[in-house]
Motif scaffolding. Structure first.
Motif, short mmCIF file in Angstrom:
data_model
loop_
_atom_site.label_atom_id
_atom_site.label_comp_id
_atom_site.label_asym_id
_atom_site.label_seq_id
_atom_site.Cartn_x
_atom_site.Cartn_y
_atom_site.Cartn_z
N UNK A 158 0.85 -1.18 0.00
CA UNK A 158 0.00 0.00 0.00
C UNK A 158 0.89 1.23 0.00
N UNK A 159 0.47 2.24 -0.74
CA UNK A 159 1.24 3.48 -0.83
C UNK A 159 1.15 4.30 0.45
N UNK A 160 2.27 4.90 0.82
CA UNK A 160 2.31 5.79 1.97
C UNK A 160 1.64 7.11 1.59
N UNK A 161 0.70 7.61 2.39
CA UNK A 161 0.03 8.88 2.06
C UNK A 161 0.93 10.10 2.25
N UNK A 162 2.08 9.90 2.89
CA UNK A 162 2.99 11.01 3.16
C UNK A 162 4.07 11.17 2.08
N UNK A 163 4.68 10.03 1.68
CA UNK A 163 5.79 10.12 0.72
C UNK A 163 5.54 9.35 -0.57
N UNK A 164 4.39 8.68 -0.69
CA UNK A 164 3.98 7.93 -1.89
C UNK A 164 4.86 6.73 -2.23
N UNK A 165 5.63 6.24 -1.29
CA UNK A 165 6.43 5.04 -1.50
C UNK A 165 5.54 3.80 -1.35
N UNK A 166 5.89 2.73 -2.05
CA UNK A 166 5.10 1.50 -1.99
C UNK A 166 5.49 0.59 -0.83
N UNK A 167 6.60 0.86 -0.18
CA UNK A 167 7.10 -0.02 0.86
C UNK A 167 6.51 0.33 2.22
N UNK A 168 5.36 -0.28 2.54
CA UNK A 168 4.76 -0.11 3.86
C UNK A 168 4.51 -1.50 4.43
N UNK A 169 4.42 -1.56 5.74
CA UNK A 169 4.14 -2.84 6.39
C UNK A 169 3.10 -2.66 7.48
N UNK A 170 2.40 -3.74 7.76
CA UNK A 170 1.37 -3.74 8.80
C UNK A 170 2.05 -3.89 10.16
N UNK A 171 1.75 -2.96 11.08
CA UNK A 171 2.31 -2.99 12.42
C UNK A 171 1.32 -3.62 13.40
N UNK A 172 0.02 -3.35 13.19
CA UNK A 172 -1.01 -3.84 14.11
C UNK A 172 -2.32 -4.00 13.34
N UNK A 173 -3.07 -5.04 13.66
CA UNK A 173 -4.39 -5.28 13.07
C UNK A 173 -5.37 -5.60 14.18
N UNK A 174 -6.58 -5.04 14.06
CA UNK A 174 -7.63 -5.41 15.00
C UNK A 174 -9.00 -5.27 14.35
N UNK A 175 -9.92 -6.13 14.76
CA UNK A 175 -11.28 -6.04 14.22
C UNK A 175 -12.02 -4.83 14.78
N UNK A 176 -12.88 -4.24 13.97
CA UNK A 176 -13.73 -3.13 14.39
C UNK A 176 -15.14 -3.34 13.83
N UNK A 177 -16.09 -2.53 14.31
CA UNK A 177 -17.48 -2.59 13.84
C UNK A 177 -18.06 -3.99 13.93
N UNK A 178 -17.99 -4.58 15.12
CA UNK A 178 -18.54 -5.92 15.36
C UNK A 178 -17.94 -6.96 14.41
N UNK A 179 -16.64 -6.89 14.22
CA UNK A 179 -15.90 -7.83 13.37
C UNK A 179 -16.28 -7.77 11.89
N UNK A 180 -16.87 -6.66 11.46
CA UNK A 180 -17.23 -6.55 10.05
C UNK A 180 -16.14 -5.87 9.23
#
Length: 149
Positions: free
Chosen positions: A1-23
């Motif tokens: 996914x592109x970084x909204x700050x510098x437009x580079x393609x190299x991003x990584x997921x640091x944390x994931x969590x469910x929201x909106x009743x797991x939807x």
């Protein structure tokens, strides 16, 4: 996914969590190039839902219309933004839970009134007066009598 700050393609997921009743899933990402963090949301893509209006016109479902109606009904009532979001989420879950490609605006209006009746009686009456297009005081009083029973 592109970084909204510098437009580079190299991003990584640091944390994931469910929201909106797991939807949906909220992901915190970090850019490897600039080091900044940003949030993305991932939600299951649904089949477009068509709403059949009272005049039989059809339009694509728009969550914001329900949200705006609920917000107007709850104006100056002791109801938090979180409660409004929860009500709109519940209505949306019921609408999409029907698994139909078309739904009438009457069905959506009734679902909104059911939720508002439990949330706040004044908000319910406000919404019902617009939705049911009360023509006179007697019709309005009939609705109030139903609510008091």
């Amino acid at each position: 996914m592109k970084c909204p700050f510098c437009n580079q393609d190299d991003t990584r997921v640091v944390d994931s969590r469910p929201v909106d009743d797991n939807s949906s899933i909220r992901r915190r990402r970090m850019c490897d190039a600039c080091g900044k963090r940003f949030t993305t949301y991932e939600k299951v893509e649904t089949i477009p839902l068509i709403v059949i209006k009272k005049d039989q016109n059809r339009e694509q479902y728009d969550r914001r219309k329900i949200e705006n109606g609920v917000i107007r009904a709850c104006y100056k009532r002791p109801i938090s933004a979180q409660q409004i979001t929860k009500v709109v989420d519940q209505i949306e879950n019921q609408v999409f839970g029907r698994e139909e490609r078309e739904v009438s605006s009457e069905v959506i209006g009734e679902l909104v009134m059911d939720q508002l009746k439990d949330l706040d009686p004044v908000a319910y009456v406000r919404f019902a007066s617009v939705y049911r297009e009360f023509k006179d005081v007697n019709t309005f009083m009939d609705e109030l009598k139903k609510l008091l029973k």
